[in-house]
Design a protein around this motif. Structure first.
Motif, PDB file in Angstrom:
ATOM      1  N   GLY A   1       0.786  -1.233   0.000  1.00 43.80           N
ATOM      2  CA  GLY A   1       0.000   0.000   0.000  1.00 43.80           C
ATOM      3  C   GLY A   1       0.813   1.275   0.000  1.00 43.80           C
ATOM      4  N   ILE A   2       2.007   1.211  -0.532  1.00 48.25           N
ATOM      5  CA  ILE A   2       2.880   2.379  -0.513  1.00 48.25           C
ATOM      6  C   ILE A   2       2.721   3.159  -1.815  1.00 48.25           C
ATOM      7  CG2 ILE A   2       4.902   1.189  -1.433  1.00 48.25           C
ATOM      8  CD1 ILE A   2       6.565   2.728   0.603  1.00 48.25           C
ATOM      9  N   ASP A   3       2.580   4.473  -1.690  1.00 48.55           N
ATOM     10  CA  ASP A   3       2.430   5.288  -2.886  1.00 48.55           C
ATOM     11  C   ASP A   3       3.206   6.593  -2.791  1.00 48.55           C
ATOM     12  OD1 ASP A   3       0.922   6.643  -1.048  1.00 48.55           O
ATOM     13  OD2 ASP A   3      -0.978   6.424  -2.098  1.00 48.55           O
ATOM     14  N   GLY A   4       3.909   6.768  -1.718  1.00 50.97           N
ATOM     15  CA  GLY A   4       4.676   8.004  -1.558  1.00 50.97           C
ATOM     16  C   GLY A   4       5.914   7.737  -0.733  1.00 50.97           C
ATOM     17  N   GLU A   5       5.850   8.110   0.506  1.00 52.70           N
ATOM     18  CA  GLU A   5       6.988   7.956   1.398  1.00 52.70           C
ATOM     19  C   GLU A   5       7.138   6.507   1.845  1.00 52.70           C
ATOM     20  OE1 GLU A   5       8.230   9.776   5.694  1.00 52.70           O
ATOM     21  OE2 GLU A   5       7.182  11.092   4.279  1.00 52.70           O
ATOM     22  N   ALA A   6       8.393   6.070   1.981  1.00 52.38           N
ATOM     23  CA  ALA A   6       8.710   4.725   2.459  1.00 52.38           C
ATOM     24  C   ALA A   6       9.449   4.846   3.789  1.00 52.38           C
ATOM     25  CB  ALA A   6       9.570   3.982   1.447  1.00 52.38           C
ATOM     26  N   TYR A   7       9.196   3.890   4.674  1.00 52.72           N
ATOM     27  CA  TYR A   7       9.879   3.849   5.968  1.00 52.72           C
ATOM     28  C   TYR A   7      10.818   2.655   5.965  1.00 52.72           C
ATOM     29  CZ  TYR A   7      10.713   3.762  10.964  1.00 52.72           C
ATOM     30  OH  TYR A   7      11.325   3.780  12.197  1.00 52.72           O
ATOM     31  N   PHE A   8      12.098   2.881   6.263  1.00 52.36           N
ATOM     32  CA  PHE A   8      13.112   1.832   6.311  1.00 52.36           C
ATOM     33  C   PHE A   8      13.487   1.553   7.755  1.00 52.36           C
ATOM     34  CE2 PHE A   8      13.458   3.442   2.092  1.00 52.36           C
ATOM     35  CZ  PHE A   8      13.965   2.412   1.318  1.00 52.36           C
ATOM     36  N   ILE A   9      13.637   0.275   8.084  1.00 51.25           N
ATOM     37  CA  ILE A   9      14.100  -0.088   9.419  1.00 51.25           C
ATOM     38  C   ILE A   9      15.122  -1.210   9.295  1.00 51.25           C
ATOM     39  CG2 ILE A   9      12.114  -1.596   9.810  1.00 51.25           C
ATOM     40  CD1 ILE A   9      12.419  -0.809  12.841  1.00 51.25           C
ATOM     41  N   ALA A  10      16.284  -1.013   9.935  1.00 53.01           N
ATOM     42  CA  ALA A  10      17.341  -2.029   9.934  1.00 53.01           C
ATOM     43  C   ALA A  10      16.953  -3.148  10.878  1.00 53.01           C
ATOM     44  CB  ALA A  10      18.662  -1.409  10.367  1.00 53.01           C
TER      45      ALA A  10
END
Length: 154
Positions: free
Chosen positions: A102-111
């Motif tokens: 459901g991503i269409d703009g900003e993405a969140y990254f987590i290590a």
């Protein structure tokens, strides 16, 4: 993320991808494996080439035809795709994967140790709140690092 589905990988993550890709050298694009999984996964998990090879080896040690091996092969080999980082530090997320989470703009990254995850920010925030609620509460003023004591010696 831009209109073509390209998303910038954080620079520190790119260095790890380079270090953990046995075929990488200056001027080459580091590669990775994106595991998208079934409907129960609402994030993308990105494996370095070394960590993907480790997982493949672990799966290969399971008996052929064993239910656990079949399930893991489906997840790791059948519900994943190879990717590479372009010269500007981005990867392309195909429409299928963008729609899945459901991503269409900003993405969140987590290590996550030897992997990293890509989330829709709102989905991560909701999931993270659920995890925090489910964790055993620490005594007031306790340091979260004390949880490592429970892991025991290696």
């Amino acid at each position: 993320m831009d209109a073509k589905g390209r998303v910038s990988i954080p620079a520190s993550f790119r260095r790890v991808l380079e270090d953990c890709d046995p075929n990488w050298s200056d001027g080459k694009a580091p590669e990775l494996v994106i595991v998208y999984g079934d409907e129960s996964r609402d994030y993308l998990e990105c494996f370095t080439i070394d960590s993907a090879n480790d997982v493949d080896e672990q799966i290969g040690r399971l008996p052929r035809g064993a239910p656990a091996r079949k399930k893991l092969e489906k997840l790791f080999n059948g519900q994943s795709l190879p990717a590479s980082v372009d010269e500007t530090g981005r990867i392309v997320l195909p429409a299928k994967l963008r729609q899945k989470i459901g991503i269409d703009g900003e993405a969140y990254f987590i290590a996550m140790g030897d992997t990293f995850q890509i989330w829709k920010p709102e989905t991560f925030e909701a999931q993270d709140a659920e995890v925090e609620e489910a964790l055993e509460p620490l005594p007031p003023g306790a340091d979260v690092w004390m949880l490592l004591d429970r892991a025991g010696p290696n």
